[in-house]
Structures are given as structure tokens and as C-alpha cells.
Write a protein that holds these residues in place. Structure first.
Motif, PDB file in Angstrom:
ATOM      1  N   TRP A  20      -5.486  69.076  77.983  1.00  0.00           N
ATOM      2  CA  TRP A  20      -6.001  67.864  78.625  1.00  0.00           C
ATOM      3  C   TRP A  20      -7.280  68.151  79.402  1.00  0.00           C
ATOM      4  N   THR A  75     -10.168  68.310  77.031  1.00  0.00           N
ATOM      5  CA  THR A  75     -10.547  66.971  76.581  1.00  0.00           C
ATOM      6  C   THR A  75     -11.428  66.281  77.614  1.00  0.00           C
ATOM      7  N   THR A  80     -11.450  62.869  61.886  1.00  0.00           N
ATOM      8  CA  THR A  80     -10.008  62.640  61.903  1.00  0.00           C
ATOM      9  C   THR A  80      -9.420  62.875  60.518  1.00  0.00           C
ATOM     10  N   ASP A 125       0.668  65.326  68.266  1.00  0.00           N
ATOM     11  CA  ASP A 125      -0.602  65.834  67.772  1.00  0.00           C
ATOM     12  C   ASP A 125      -1.166  66.909  68.706  1.00  0.00           C
ATOM     13  N   HIS A 173      -4.732  67.998  68.294  1.00  0.00           N
ATOM     14  CA  HIS A 173      -5.740  66.935  68.336  1.00  0.00           C
ATOM     15  C   HIS A 173      -6.453  66.753  67.006  1.00  0.00           C
ATOM     16  N   LEU A 216      -8.592  62.529  66.016  1.00  0.00           N
ATOM     17  CA  LEU A 216      -9.588  62.286  67.060  1.00  0.00           C
ATOM     18  C   LEU A 216      -9.776  60.798  67.348  1.00  0.00           C
ATOM     19  N   ASP A 265      -7.382  58.860  67.991  1.00  0.00           N
ATOM     20  CA  ASP A 265      -6.323  58.457  68.916  1.00  0.00           C
ATOM     21  C   ASP A 265      -6.961  57.870  70.168  1.00  0.00           C
ATOM     22  N   LEU A 289      -5.718  60.128  74.475  1.00  0.00           N
ATOM     23  CA  LEU A 289      -5.073  61.425  74.329  1.00  0.00           C
ATOM     24  C   LEU A 289      -4.195  61.766  75.526  1.00  0.00           C
ATOM     25  N   ASN A 307      -0.282  61.359  75.049  1.00  0.00           N
ATOM     26  CA  ASN A 307       0.310  62.065  73.914  1.00  0.00           C
ATOM     27  C   ASN A 307       1.395  63.047  74.328  1.00  0.00           C
TER      28      ASN A 307
END
Length: 684
Positions: A11, A14, A492, A640, A643, A646, A648, A651, A654
């Protein structure tokens, strides 16, 4: 390291990508650099610690055998003479246009694009759109225009220009899209030769073209025939802010006359150079292209190189930009090999790179056949941002996505800008895995596709990707949907179905449609045939229907198995409860898919000791329930975890623990950024 710690690190990464992605844009690289340190003196010897090295040779992919045209079918060819007056900032032009009716329908008219008239006054179609953002937002100091004085059709023995319409259809204030009636029908296959004369008055640099002091970027400078489609329709349109260009292939033979102290770079190869009376005539020729541009400046520095395949590279740049020029040359050398292997060998003999000077940034970040413009300050490489490399690779990629596969950039800009942005990210990652956008101290970095994902998520519900450039409400929507979201869709698909399959699909597409003009259905057809119908459907929904997806963990529960209770056997003579082999745990995970896109995903079940069990969900349906039994307590679930999807939407939902805690909502995202970033930087 526990699985929960690993999820927190993911995280944090990200969130770091969000910030880096928002900061490392081409706009920053190409913006006017007022208030920056003075440019250094030209270096005597350039040293570069991070020179791009061409990739090592490998096995030739099977899709490289896809049939590929060797040459274009010429429809509109131009032989022009252009005389530059650098004091008046004008080009006087004359010559011939040879046009063949390549459609199946007799033609009683032709359409000319006079795109320099977009900068004629404040009432043109382009100038009325100034407030919509993106490029070209600054006020013009000097306006520009093009005036045609002759358009004579030899085979028709008629001067046509006095009968041409005076303005764009339905728009008396715009003169960029002009209908020219013909005295008789030109039959399919018939060829007409037009003698043309014109004067082009350049504006101060704006939106790809113009002048700044003695620097000149001469683009959209000649009367250019619109593209005729096989069914007889003309693909004509006025000059829009977000729109780029669409034209038939042909052969170009252009002689440029400029003062002898001016360095000139242009589309094609230099065929002849003649000095006379303090001026130099340079003849440039190039077959199998659909546009021509040139630049002229009396302060250009120049460095050249030649690739292993014999392509002559030439970089024109301002004084003090020696290191930048070296980076750009090496980027092009790498890109030609990488793109050539992926999308078909580059068929031309030259590439000219133009780095505009300070104050002329609007001329940068643009592509023309065999000529690209870049941009950025001389000190950009010192920041760790790969903006110079990125803009160079991006514009070079357009030699395929716009140049060799000549899609309609007005009707579907995602077919050139979007696919090219994917290709840019893929190639940059091949060169600098994990830090293709930003290189940070200590070996950390940000991958370019992460930045695309962030920009794409911000606008995913705003509008469709697959629409005309004229349909976008703002520059932000255009840039993020056309560039970033298209790339994120393809990334993706690469994450879900494998990067090799996506590379194969795009490689087949570029080879199959080389020197042709495909549309969205041709691209989707190749995706279906190469990756599969599920991938084709996902891409169709994503680009045409504002498709989106959000996977979320809705529930995680776990409890210890106790002695079994209840009645076993005959109720009148019940037997003893079965003896359990182990007193373990049972649990349940509920996940949801919101949105209209469907992708298969992995789900990691995380136990209290940090071990994981991975299960696969095909993504179909709106919910999926996973029953768990095991010796260890189930404490969390992560959808996922690597990841791959992408697209999504969020995130941050998740993952969830057994107690219902997740990393936070979008509202909390900014608040936890500092802690997550620190954790990311300190993690082993």
C-alpha cells in the motif's frame, strides 16, 4: 516479515506511485522554464554515467513472422519549395500535389486542411477552445495564417482556388477545413496534379508550431489534402485543440531555402545542398510518409550517430544541452532496436531529434515522420526524473503509432496516443525495471505504469476513452483517458493474461496494419485472436463504455473448531459425536466485484503465522465466497496481491483483516500517506 507487513508495504508503494505519477508528467518537462538556473556553457567533452545500452539480442518472437507491407500505396505526394524569411517569420511556398482518387467513388470535390489558420485570430475554432486546457494555453504574441494564391488542376485545366469555400463548413469564423469543388468528377483511380502557391505566416510558438526569436518550428505549414476513405468519404475536420492529424501516404520532395547561418532539420534524408548568395537550398526527400515538418535556427548545436542497422541519427539542441543531447541520442538508439523488435523494423534511413530552446517549449513533445521534438531543462537529468528519456522514447514510438500505423487521430486518438503510451511504459520498464519514471536515492524508484494508473483512476468515470478528440470536455480528461487509461487497460491485460500475450497482440497489429489506416475494430480483432474473447470483451467495455472495476474484501471470519454438537445417527439411539482428527479453524472470506469489467484475480488467505494460501477467482459474478479450514487461524485476505489489475478502482480496499480493518478509504488515503511512505522507505 509477516504477510500483514507485506501488505502494508504494498500500500505504501502504491501511494508513493500516486505522488510520483502526478508530478512526473510531460507537461512539467515541456513547460516554459522561466526562473530556472542559467544554462551552462557547452561542455568540451560529454560524460554520461547512465547511457542507455541497446538490449542484447534474443530469440525472434513467433509473431515477428506476421506479414508486413514493405511500402505504402501513395495517394497524395508533394513536391514543394519553401523559402524561409526568418525576420518576417514567413515561408513562401510553391510546388505540386499529385493526388489519386483511391476511393471506390467518383469525386466532385477535394478538401484542404489549412491548419495554420487556427492561429489567425481570437475567433477561430482552436482559439475559442483555449480555456479547455492541455497544450497551447498561453496567449499568442503574434498570430499566424496561411494564404493560398494558386490551386490549378492541370488535367482539369482549371484554377480552383477562386471557387473554393471561404471557411470551415458551418463556421464562418474558422478557415482551417476548406472544401474545393471540382468542375467534373474525378473517377476512381484517376490522378490529378495540382499546382499550388501559398504564403505561411508563423505565429509565436504555440501548440507544436511557430517561432521564438530566430528559432522556427515549421509544422502544418502547407495546404494539405484531407484523407479520402475507400468508401468515398473525406475524413476532413477543422483544427481542434486536442486533435492531431490524419492523412494519406505519399512521397515528399521538399527544398528548403534558408540563410546560410541557419541549421535546418527536416523530415526525410538530405539529398542535396546548394549554397548561393548567402542562402542554402537543402533538398529533403522521403517516401512512404504522410506529413512533413522542418525546423531552422541559427543557434543549434548538432551531434550525430549511426545505429548498427545504418539509421543516421541527428540531434539538434540549444547550447549547454550536450548531456541532454547524448541522453536523447542513446534513447533513440535503444528505442529503435526495442520498438523494431516489438512492432516491426523501422523502415526509414534517418531520425532527427529537435530539442527546442528555452521559451519555445510548445514546439516540443511532438512527432512527425522521421523527426521528433523533445523538451525539458538542461538540469532535468540531475533530478532523478526520467522526463528527458520518457519524452524522447514517447515521441519516437509515434513513428509506429501514427507514422507506420496511420490511425485517425481525430476520430480515435487513443489508437495512437494510448497505444504509444503503453509502448513507452513497456520499453522504459525494459530498460529501467522498477524505476522507469523516477530514480530515487538509495536504489528506490517509481515505475512509469504506476503513474499511468494513478492518472487513469482519477478520470475513469468521466467519459469514454474511445471517442473523438473534439468530444473531450477538458484537457485533463483528454490526457488522462487517452494516454494514461488506455495504457493502464493494456497493462491490466498484461498483468492478467501475461505481458508476452499483450506484446504479441500489439506486435501482430502493427505488422498487419503497417502503412494502413486501421480503426478500433481491427485492434480489438487482433486482441481477440491473440489473447482471447474475454480479453477482447474487457478491452471493448473499458474503452467504449467507461468500463470500471473495483474488487473488495467484504468479510473475513475465522473460528476454532469445537467438539461437534448435535444428534448423530438414530435419534432414538444416538451415537457419540465423531472425534475430530484435529482441532483447527474454519472460516469464510467474501469478496465482491463492483463495476462492469471482469478479470480473473488471485486471492491470498493470510494465516496468523504469516503463511498464505492462494486461490483463484474467475471474477465472474458480483460476489465470491471462499470456505476455509486449516490448522492456523485465518486473519486476513488480500485480493490481487501482486496488483495485476491496474484498473482496479481502489487498491486500498483489496485487503481486510478478520476484525474488519482495511488500509482505509479514499478519504483516509491522503492522511495515511506519510506513515505508509515512511514505512516503504524504511522497509528491507
Amino acid at each position: 516479515m509477516s504477510r500483514a507487513h507485506a501488505a502494508a508495504l504494498a500500500w505504501g508503494k502504491t501511494l508513493l506511485a500516486i505522488v510520483a505519477g502526478l508530478g512526473a508528467t510531460y507537461g512539467a518537462a515541456l513547460a516554459a522554464t522561466t526562473g530556472v538556473p542559467a544554462e551552462p556553457a557547452p561542455a568540451q567533452g560529454v560524460e554520461l554515467a547512465d547511457v542507455i545500452v541497446p538490449p542484447s539480442g534474443g530469440a525472434r518472437p513467433a509473431f515477428a513472422a506476421e506479414p508486413m507491407a514493405a511500402h505504402a500505396d501513395p495517394v497524395a505526394s508533394y513536391t514543394l519549395r519553401a523559402s524561409l524569411d526568418p525576420k518576417l517569420h514567413q515561408v513562401r511556398g510553391e510546388g505540386t500535389i499529385v493526388w489519386r482518387n483511391a476511393s471506390r467513388v467518383p469525386q466532385r470535390e477535394v478538401w484542404l486542411h489549412l491548419y495554420l489558420n487556427a492561429f489567425k485570430n481570437e475567433k477561430t475554432n482552436y482559439m475559442r477552445q483555449r480555456a479547455r486546457g492541455f497544450r497551447g494555453g498561453g496567449a499568442l504574441v503574434d498570430y499566424g495564417w496561411i494564404r493560398v494564391s494558386k490551386l490549378y488542376a492541370r488535367e482539369l485545366e482549371t484554377e480552383l482556388w477562386d471557387k473554393a469555400d471561404k471557411h470551415t463548413p458551418g463556421d464562418p469564423d474558422d478557415e482551417t477545413d476548406i472544401r474545393v469543388p471540382l468542375p467534373r468528377a474525378v473517377e476512381p483511380g484517376e490522378t490529378i496534379t495540382f499546382d499550388v502557391a501559398f504564403v505561411s505566416d508563423l505565429p509565436s510558438v504555440t501548440l507544436r508550431t511557430g517561432f521564438d526569436d530566430s528559432f522556427h518550428m515549421v509544422a502544418q505549414w502547407f495546404p494539405k489534402l484531407a484523407k479520402i476513405e475507400p468508401d468515398g468519404r473525406w475524413a476532413h475536420f477543422p483544427f481542434y485543440r486536442f486533435s492531431e492529424f490524419y492523412a494519406d501516404y505519399g512521397n515528399y520532395d521538399v527544398t528548403i531555402d534558408a540563410p546560410e547561418d541557419f541549421v535546418v532539420g527536416a523530415t526525410g534524408r538530405l539529398d542535396k545542398e546548394t549554397l548561393k548568395d548567402g542562402r542554402v537550398e537543402r533538398r529533403f526527400v522521403q517516401e512512404d510518409v504522410h506529413d512533413f515538418a522542418f525546423t531552422a535556427w541559427d543557434h543549434f548545436r548538432e551531434v550525430t550517430a549511426t545505429t548498427a542497422d545504418g539509421v543516421a541519427l541527428r540531434c539538434l539542441y540549444p547550447p549547454g544541452f550536450d548531456r541532454v543531447a547524448t541522453i536523447e541520442l542513446d534513447a533513440v538508439r535503444f528505442g529503435l532496436e526495442h520498438f523494431g523488435a516489438a512492432y516491426g523494423k523501422y523502415p526509414y534511413g534517418t531520425v532527427t531529434i529537435v530539442h527546442p530552446p528555452r521559451g519555445a517549449g510548445e514546439a516540443g513533445g511532438m512527432e512527425y515522420p522521421t523527426l521528433i521534438t523533445t523538451g525539458g531543462a538542461w538540469w532535468t537529468p540531475e533530478t532523478g526524473a526520467r522526463a528527458i528519456e520518457g519524452v524522447t522514447i514517447h515521441e519516437l514510438g509515434h513513428q509506429w503509432f501514427y507514422g507506420l500505423v496511420a490511425t485517425n487521430e481525430h476520430a480515435y486518438p487513443f489508437l495512437d496516443e494510448g497505444l504509444n503510451t503503453y509502448a513507452e511504459g513497456e520499453s522504459m520498464e525494459a530498460r529501467w525495471p522498477g524505476h522507469s519514471a523516477v530514480r530515487l536515492p538509495g536504489g528506490f524508484g517509481v515505475a512509469l505504469p504506476a503513474g499511468y494508473r494513478v492518472a487513469a483512476a482519477e478520470v475513469e468515470h468521466n467519459d469514454a476513452v474511445a471517442q473523438s478528440a473534439a468530444g473531450f470536455a477538458s484537457g485533463g480528461d483528454y490526457g488522462s483517458l487517452v494516454y494514461s487509461r488506455t495504457a493502464t487497460i493494456l497493462n491490466t491485460l498484461a498483468g492478467v493474461y501475461g505481458p508476452d500475450k499483450v506484446r504479441e497482440a500489439i506486435g501482430r497489429y502493427t505488422r498487419r496494419y503497417r502503412f494502413r489506416h486501421p480503426g478500433p475494430e481491427e485492434l480489438l480483432g487482433v486482441v481477440r485472436d491473440t489473447i482471447g474473447p474475454d480479453a477482447e470483451l474487457a478491452m471493448r467495455v473499458a474503452v467504449f463504455e467507461r468500463g470500471w472495476v473495483d474488487y473488495t474484501v467484504a468479510e473475513v471470519s475465522s473460528s476454532r473448531m469445537a467438539t461437534l454438537g448435535g444428534v448423530f445417527g438414530d435419534p432414538d439411539k444416538p451415537s457419540a459425536a465423531p472425534v475430530l482428527d484435529t482441532y483447527g479453524y474454519k472460516g469464510r472470506v467474501l469478496v465482491r466485484r463492483r463495476g462492469t469489467l471482469v478479470f480473473p484475480v488471485d486471492i491470498d488467505l493470510v494465516m496468523e503465522d504469516g503463511s498464505t494460501k492462494r486461490v483463484r477467482w474467475d471474477g465472474k459474478g458480483v460476489t465470491h465466497e471462499i470456505d476455509y479450514e486449516g490448522e492456523r487461524r485465518l486473519v486476513a485476505a488480500v485480493i490481487d496481491p501482486e496488483h495485476h489489475v491496474l484498473l482496479d478502482d481502489d487498491l486500498l480496499n483489496n485487503a481486510q483483516s478478520e476484525r474488519g480493518g482495511g488500509p482505509g478509504s479514499r478519504v483516509l488515503e491522503r492522511g495515511i500517506f506519510g506513515a505508509e511512505l515512511l514505512l516503504w522507505l524504511l522497509a528491507p
